[in-house]
Design a protein around this motif. Structure first.
Motif, PDB file in Angstrom:
ATOM      1  N   THR A 205       0.837  -1.197   0.000  1.00 17.80           N
ATOM      2  CA  THR A 205       0.000   0.000   0.000  1.00 17.80           C
ATOM      3  C   THR A 205       0.867   1.241   0.000  1.00 17.80           C
ATOM      4  O   THR A 205       1.945   1.259   0.584  1.00 17.80           O
ATOM      5  N   VAL A 206       0.381   2.260  -0.685  1.00 22.00           N
ATOM      6  CA  VAL A 206       1.060   3.557  -0.723  1.00 22.00           C
ATOM      7  C   VAL A 206       0.104   4.569  -0.119  1.00 22.00           C
ATOM      8  O   VAL A 206      -1.025   4.709  -0.575  1.00 22.00           O
ATOM      9  N   THR A 207       0.548   5.236   0.955  1.00 20.73           N
ATOM     10  CA  THR A 207      -0.322   6.189   1.641  1.00 20.73           C
ATOM     11  C   THR A 207       0.222   7.591   1.446  1.00 20.73           C
ATOM     12  O   THR A 207       1.395   7.855   1.725  1.00 20.73           O
ATOM     13  N   ASP A 208      -0.619   8.481   0.934  1.00 14.26           N
ATOM     14  CA  ASP A 208      -0.147   9.812   0.582  1.00 14.26           C
ATOM     15  C   ASP A 208      -0.158  10.745   1.781  1.00 14.26           C
ATOM     16  O   ASP A 208      -0.485  10.368   2.907  1.00 14.26           O
ATOM     17  N   ASP A 209       0.200  12.001   1.495  1.00 11.73           N
ATOM     18  CA  ASP A 209       0.311  13.054   2.483  1.00 11.73           C
ATOM     19  C   ASP A 209      -0.946  13.262   3.298  1.00 11.73           C
ATOM     20  O   ASP A 209      -0.900  13.601   4.474  1.00 11.73           O
ATOM     21  N   ALA A 210      -2.096  13.069   2.656  1.00 14.61           N
ATOM     22  CA  ALA A 210      -3.367  13.316   3.327  1.00 14.61           C
ATOM     23  C   ALA A 210      -3.833  12.066   4.075  1.00 14.61           C
ATOM     24  O   ALA A 210      -4.926  12.023   4.614  1.00 14.61           O
ATOM     25  N   GLY A 211      -2.981  11.044   4.099  1.00 12.97           N
ATOM     26  CA  GLY A 211      -3.341   9.814   4.788  1.00 12.97           C
ATOM     27  C   GLY A 211      -4.250   8.909   3.970  1.00 12.97           C
ATOM     28  O   GLY A 211      -4.827   7.966   4.477  1.00 12.97           O
ATOM     29  N   VAL A 212      -4.381   9.212   2.663  1.00 14.92           N
ATOM     30  CA  VAL A 212      -5.232   8.383   1.811  1.00 14.92           C
ATOM     31  C   VAL A 212      -4.422   7.202   1.288  1.00 14.92           C
ATOM     32  O   VAL A 212      -3.318   7.375   0.774  1.00 14.92           O
ATOM     33  N   THR A 213      -4.960   6.017   1.477  1.00 11.53           N
ATOM     34  CA  THR A 213      -4.230   4.812   1.086  1.00 11.53           C
ATOM     35  C   THR A 213      -4.678   4.313  -0.278  1.00 11.53           C
ATOM     36  O   THR A 213      -5.866   4.218  -0.554  1.00 11.53           O
ATOM     37  N   HIS A 214      -3.698   4.044  -1.122  1.00  8.04           N
ATOM     38  CA  HIS A 214      -3.964   3.468  -2.427  1.00  8.04           C
ATOM     39  C   HIS A 214      -3.558   2.011  -2.361  1.00  8.04           C
ATOM     40  O   HIS A 214      -2.396   1.709  -2.194  1.00  8.04           O
TER      41      HIS A 214
END
Lengths: 268, 110
Positions: A14-23
């Motif tokens: 999983t890749v989690t961005d700056d806003a804490g959104v997980t892809h």
């Protein structure tokens, strides 16, 4: 099971961005690389047992190396300095990184890619400093690979002329083998580990451009021979630079910053 | 345990290059200085190969020796670990061979 990192079936990167959104990536690997290998089928030789021998002569890590080359070209094209920080778990990578982004982040435009098997904890520590960060969770995977880094970079989207510091999964063995396309590999060791670490894990110390010996504020309480450690590191990597640092108290931190500024300046 | 991912890369690479083949035998070359333990690759191979064109294939591994040149005295010699020293006492060695990690060839049903 995943092609590159060997993570078990059902395990997800999983890749989690700056806003804490997980892809979620069912598998970060195996899709959409148009691959540059020659799909020709080698030279076949028939034999009399109803089988034929096909010569392949292909590097096992060819796919990772090809993706790493692609990352390296992207970094070069954008004047971005990429560093790969590796150590055993608990050597102080995240603490050193936290202090570095707080004190040098704005000057050098540092953003961070955090690699861990599980949890967003390290990414959150970096995010709390205000630096851009992407968290990669490898699931069962024991190292980052070039494809995971490419995924992380797409989410992080670092600015031209900036610096990306990758904190690899805490592991002194596997990450040594996987080129990410970084400019330099930095190995962090700490005085609470043994001074013989470089001799026990020569593959890791051999690939490093810099070794940072962390937690030197604890030396008075430990039986750790710094000279023996440095000798061991140079035994496996004769030209390697070794910096003695305390990420918590700040000893030697200016040398580390000097090294980062110097590497960054070379690219500009 | 990167040997699991290495073994998986081997199986994926061969499956992609020869998708319709039945592989009976596969030969790898693993250098003694590559950082990959041949025994660990053998240990995972059957499990990783299951359900692929390599299912049931015989795995052969050639472990190639390392060679180094001493940057201090110029001597060339065989090395089989990364902590080797030249006879002149120098640890400053240029590795010439031993880091190979190659799929050499496969034997497929005709």
């Amino acid at each position: 099971m995943c092609a590159t990192c060997g993570c078990a079936e059902g395990s997800r990167v999983t890749v989690t961005d700056d806003a804490g959104v997980t892809h979620d990536h069912d598998h970060a690997h195996n899709h959409d690389h148009d691959h540059a290998h020659d799909n020709g089928h080698g030279h076949g030789h028939d034999n009399d047992q109803g089988s034929r021998t096909v010569t392949l002569e292909q590097a096992v890590l060819a796919r990772n190396d090809e993706l790493a080359t692609r990352n390296r070209r992207w970094f070069a094209g954008n004047g971005v300095l990429a560093l790969n920080l590796m150590s055993s778990p608990g050597a102080g990578k995240t603490t050193l990184l936290e202090r570095t982004v707080i004190e040098l982040g704005a000057e050098l435009g540092i953003s961070v890619i955090e690699g861990d098997q599980e949890t967003p904890l390290d990414g959150e520590r970096i995010r709390a400093t205000g630096a851009p960060v992407v968290q990669i969770n490898t699931g069962a995977g024991c190292h980052l690979d070039a494809d995971m880094l490419a995924d992380g970079l797409r989410t992080l989207d670092p600015a031209a002329g900036s610096m990306v510091i990758v904190e690899n999964v805490g592991n002194l063995v596997c990450p040594a083998l996987f080129d990410l396309g970084e400019d330099s590999k930095v190995v962090i060791a700490s005085v609470t580990e043994g001074a013989e670490k470089p001799l026990k894990y020569p593959h890791m110390f051999r690939v490093a451009q810099l070794v940072v010996l962390n937690k030197i504020d604890l030396l008075p309480y430990l039986d750790f021979d710094v000279e023996q450690f440095v000798e061991g590191a140079r035994r496996v990597n004769p030209d390697v630079e070794v910096l003695e640092v305390s990420a918590t108290r700040g000893d030697g931190i200016d040398q580390w910053y000097g090294w980062l500024r110097d590497r960054h300046a070379r690219l500009q | 345990m990167h040997e699991l991912s290495i073994t998986q890369s081997v199986v994926t690479t061969v499956s992609e290059r020869l998708p319709d083949a039945t592989v009976r035998r596969i030969r790898l070359e693993i250098g003694r200085l590559s950082g990959v333990a041949a025994d660990s690759v053998r240990f995972c191979f059957d499990m990783v190969a299951e359900g692929t064109p390599l299912d049931g294939a015989v795995l052969e591994i050639t472990e190639s020796s390392g060679r180094a040149r001493c940057r201090s005295c110029g001597e060339e010699f065989e090395v089989n670990d990364l902590l080797a020293l030249c006879d002149c006492g120098s640890a400053d060695l240029e590795l010439l061979a031993g880091q190979e990690l190659l799929i050499k060839e496969v034997e497929v049903a005709a």
